[in-house]
Design a protein around this motif. Sequence first.
Motif, PDB file in Angstrom:
ATOM      1  N   ARG A 194       0.641  -1.265  -0.110  1.00 31.21           N
ATOM      2  CA  ARG A 194       0.335  -0.090  -0.263  1.00 31.21           C
ATOM      3  C   ARG A 194       0.499   1.142  -0.027  1.00 31.21           C
ATOM      4  NH1 ARG A 194      -3.244  -2.855   3.910  1.00 31.21           N
ATOM      5  NH2 ARG A 194      -1.852  -1.402   5.530  1.00 31.21           N
ATOM      6  N   ILE A 195       2.240   1.226   1.220  1.00 27.45           N
ATOM      7  CA  ILE A 195       2.823   2.518   1.499  1.00 27.45           C
ATOM      8  C   ILE A 195       3.497   3.083  -0.118  1.00 27.45           C
ATOM      9  CG2 ILE A 195       5.186   3.660   1.943  1.00 27.45           C
ATOM     10  CD1 ILE A 195       3.770   2.431   4.815  1.00 27.45           C
ATOM     11  N   SER A 196       3.926   1.779  -0.769  1.00 30.74           N
ATOM     12  CA  SER A 196       4.757   1.458  -2.195  1.00 30.74           C
ATOM     13  C   SER A 196       3.441   2.304  -3.431  1.00 30.74           C
ATOM     14  CB  SER A 196       5.039   0.397  -1.936  1.00 30.74           C
ATOM     15  OG  SER A 196       5.962   0.178  -3.554  1.00 30.74           O
ATOM     16  N   LEU A 197       2.661   1.613  -3.331  1.00 31.61           N
ATOM     17  CA  LEU A 197       2.135   2.048  -4.240  1.00 31.61           C
ATOM     18  C   LEU A 197       1.513   3.919  -4.270  1.00 31.61           C
ATOM     19  CD1 LEU A 197      -0.066   1.309  -6.731  1.00 31.61           C
ATOM     20  CD2 LEU A 197      -1.846   0.633  -5.074  1.00 31.61           C
ATOM     21  N   ALA A 198       1.026   3.935  -3.107  1.00 31.48           N
ATOM     22  CA  ALA A 198       0.977   5.299  -2.728  1.00 31.48           C
ATOM     23  C   ALA A 198       1.662   5.991  -3.339  1.00 31.48           C
ATOM     24  CB  ALA A 198       0.600   5.761  -1.487  1.00 31.48           C
ATOM     25  N   ILE A 199       3.509   6.034  -3.192  1.00 36.18           N
ATOM     26  CA  ILE A 199       4.475   6.745  -3.243  1.00 36.18           C
ATOM     27  C   ILE A 199       4.499   7.098  -4.560  1.00 36.18           C
ATOM     28  CG2 ILE A 199       6.766   6.908  -2.735  1.00 36.18           C
ATOM     29  CD1 ILE A 199       6.634   5.863   0.284  1.00 36.18           C
ATOM     30  N   PHE A 200       4.588   5.558  -5.089  1.00 33.34           N
ATOM     31  CA  PHE A 200       4.317   5.413  -6.785  1.00 33.34           C
ATOM     32  C   PHE A 200       3.741   6.421  -7.879  1.00 33.34           C
ATOM     33  CE2 PHE A 200       4.139   3.825 -10.843  1.00 33.34           C
ATOM     34  CZ  PHE A 200       6.143   3.688 -11.114  1.00 33.34           C
ATOM     35  N   VAL A 201       2.467   6.661  -7.144  1.00 34.30           N
ATOM     36  CA  VAL A 201       1.498   6.994  -7.691  1.00 34.30           C
ATOM     37  C   VAL A 201       1.209   8.597  -7.442  1.00 34.30           C
ATOM     38  CG1 VAL A 201      -1.574   7.623  -7.257  1.00 34.30           C
ATOM     39  CG2 VAL A 201      -0.355   5.053  -7.654  1.00 34.30           C
ATOM     40  N   TRP A 258      11.697   4.856  -1.237  1.00 32.12           N
ATOM     41  CA  TRP A 258      10.692   5.924  -0.684  1.00 32.12           C
ATOM     42  C   TRP A 258      11.414   6.970  -0.214  1.00 32.12           C
ATOM     43  CZ3 TRP A 258       8.178   1.908   2.792  1.00 32.12           C
ATOM     44  CH2 TRP A 258       7.084   1.028   2.032  1.00 32.12           C
ATOM     45  N   VAL A 259      12.299   7.536   0.054  1.00 31.89           N
ATOM     46  CA  VAL A 259      12.982   8.615   0.540  1.00 31.89           C
ATOM     47  C   VAL A 259      13.078   9.192  -0.836  1.00 31.89           C
ATOM     48  CG1 VAL A 259      14.161  10.097   2.076  1.00 31.89           C
ATOM     49  CG2 VAL A 259      13.632   7.899   3.084  1.00 31.89           C
ATOM     50  N   CYS A 260      13.794   8.254  -1.746  1.00 39.63           N
ATOM     51  CA  CYS A 260      14.187   9.367  -3.667  1.00 39.63           C
ATOM     52  C   CYS A 260      12.842   9.811  -4.081  1.00 39.63           C
ATOM     53  CB  CYS A 260      15.515   8.472  -3.728  1.00 39.63           C
ATOM     54  SG  CYS A 260      16.838   7.984  -3.315  1.00 39.63           S
ATOM     55  N   GLN A 261      12.035   8.481  -3.851  1.00 40.95           N
ATOM     56  CA  GLN A 261      10.302   8.970  -5.023  1.00 40.95           C
ATOM     57  C   GLN A 261      10.193  10.392  -4.225  1.00 40.95           C
ATOM     58  OE1 GLN A 261       8.476   5.897  -4.917  1.00 40.95           O
ATOM     59  NE2 GLN A 261       9.720   4.721  -6.683  1.00 40.95           N
ATOM     60  N   SER A 262      10.168  10.696  -2.705  1.00 37.41           N
ATOM     61  CA  SER A 262       9.456  11.706  -2.043  1.00 37.41           C
ATOM     62  C   SER A 262      10.177  12.611  -2.231  1.00 37.41           C
ATOM     63  CB  SER A 262       8.983  11.168  -0.414  1.00 37.41           C
ATOM     64  OG  SER A 262       8.301   9.948  -0.124  1.00 37.41           O
ATOM     65  N   LEU A 263      11.033  12.553  -2.465  1.00 41.43           N
ATOM     66  CA  LEU A 263      12.598  13.888  -2.283  1.00 41.43           C
ATOM     67  C   LEU A 263      12.455  14.281  -3.958  1.00 41.43           C
ATOM     68  CD1 LEU A 263      15.436  13.002  -0.472  1.00 41.43           C
ATOM     69  CD2 LEU A 263      13.714  14.923   0.132  1.00 41.43           C
ATOM     70  N   SER A 264      12.023  13.204  -5.006  1.00 40.74           N
ATOM     71  CA  SER A 264      12.085  13.036  -6.293  1.00 40.74           C
ATOM     72  C   SER A 264      10.210  14.521  -6.137  1.00 40.74           C
ATOM     73  CB  SER A 264      12.398  12.053  -7.179  1.00 40.74           C
ATOM     74  OG  SER A 264      10.767  11.743  -7.088  1.00 40.74           O
ATOM     75  N   PHE A 308      12.284  17.917  -5.103  1.00 44.17           N
ATOM     76  CA  PHE A 308      13.338  18.788  -6.093  1.00 44.17           C
ATOM     77  C   PHE A 308      13.685  17.740  -7.188  1.00 44.17           C
ATOM     78  CE2 PHE A 308      14.079  18.076  -1.435  1.00 44.17           C
ATOM     79  CZ  PHE A 308      14.161  20.187  -1.480  1.00 44.17           C
ATOM     80  N   GLY A 309      12.935  17.490  -8.042  1.00 42.53           N
ATOM     81  CA  GLY A 309      12.969  16.477  -8.847  1.00 42.53           C
ATOM     82  C   GLY A 309      14.305  14.981  -9.413  1.00 42.53           C
ATOM     83  N   VAL A 310      14.522  15.202 -10.639  1.00 43.73           N
ATOM     84  CA  VAL A 310      15.377  13.490 -10.476  1.00 43.73           C
ATOM     85  C   VAL A 310      16.155  13.796 -10.023  1.00 43.73           C
ATOM     86  CG1 VAL A 310      16.037  11.910 -12.452  1.00 43.73           C
ATOM     87  CG2 VAL A 310      13.828  13.402 -12.815  1.00 43.73           C
ATOM     88  N   ARG A 311      17.104  14.853  -8.874  1.00 45.94           N
ATOM     89  CA  ARG A 311      17.804  14.780  -8.920  1.00 45.94           C
ATOM     90  C   ARG A 311      18.139  14.118  -7.593  1.00 45.94           C
ATOM     91  NH1 ARG A 311      18.177  20.590 -10.526  1.00 45.94           N
ATOM     92  NH2 ARG A 311      19.450  20.535 -12.570  1.00 45.94           N
ATOM     93  N   ALA A 312      16.993  13.755  -7.134  1.00 49.50           N
ATOM     94  CA  ALA A 312      17.052  13.510  -5.467  1.00 49.50           C
ATOM     95  C   ALA A 312      17.516  11.845  -5.673  1.00 49.50           C
ATOM     96  CB  ALA A 312      15.788  13.080  -5.356  1.00 49.50           C
ATOM     97  N   TRP A 313      17.532  11.035  -7.020  1.00 48.22           N
ATOM     98  CA  TRP A 313      18.174  10.159  -6.899  1.00 48.22           C
ATOM     99  C   TRP A 313      19.629  10.467  -6.709  1.00 48.22           C
ATOM    100  CZ3 TRP A 313      14.907   5.677  -7.226  1.00 48.22           C
ATOM    101  CH2 TRP A 313      13.394   6.188  -7.420  1.00 48.22           C
ATOM    102  N   TRP A 314      20.364  10.548  -7.006  1.00 45.81           N
ATOM    103  CA  TRP A 314      21.136  10.820  -6.579  1.00 45.81           C
ATOM    104  C   TRP A 314      21.586   9.792  -4.746  1.00 45.81           C
ATOM    105  CZ3 TRP A 314      25.221  10.390  -9.826  1.00 45.81           C
ATOM    106  CH2 TRP A 314      25.089  10.834 -11.378  1.00 45.81           C
TER     107      TRP A 314
END
Length: 167
Positions: free
Chosen positions: A22-29, A96-102, A105-111
């Motif tokens: 559920r959490i994964s789906l919510a963050i991804f959506v 999840w943290v990277c997706q939330s920060l993205s 802040f955009g794609v740069r958060a994935w670093w």
Amino acid sequence: MANAAAKKLASTNTKELAKLHRISLAIFVATLVVTFIKGRRLKSLFFLSIPEMVVEYIIEKNSRPKYIDGQLVNPGGDINQSGLTEYMLDTIYMSWVCQSLSILFGVRAWWLFLAVPLFLAYKAGSLLFAGRKLLTGMGGGSAEAEPSPSEPGMSKRQEKLRKRNKQ
């Protein structure tokens, strides 16, 4: 009640897996919606979500209880155990943290996701160091081992007899 521990583990695993999905789906959506709104590239979102999806699939396969005709056959591996499962869950949490920060802040958060392989390298290095230390402690003949005050080749019994004779 027969197999009470197995039934409790199966129940816990089912609840934890449902919560994880559920959490994964919510963050991804949410990330997907923001990506569409801001006009960002979907390719990077899907590419960078692959580690989470793979690890989540592995946890699902290992921890999902198996039933045949309503009878519990296998409760699955404990999802809350330490070790490899814990590291896999940490990878999901980091994703999840990277997706939330993205979202902010955009794609740069994935670093930030580079922290995962760095952490794994740190853990592997500490494990190798501990193993090497253990092997040298077992008589590997390292220079780090403390030299014994007695003559080489003497047993403890011989040392005791020698000390008694000196007194």
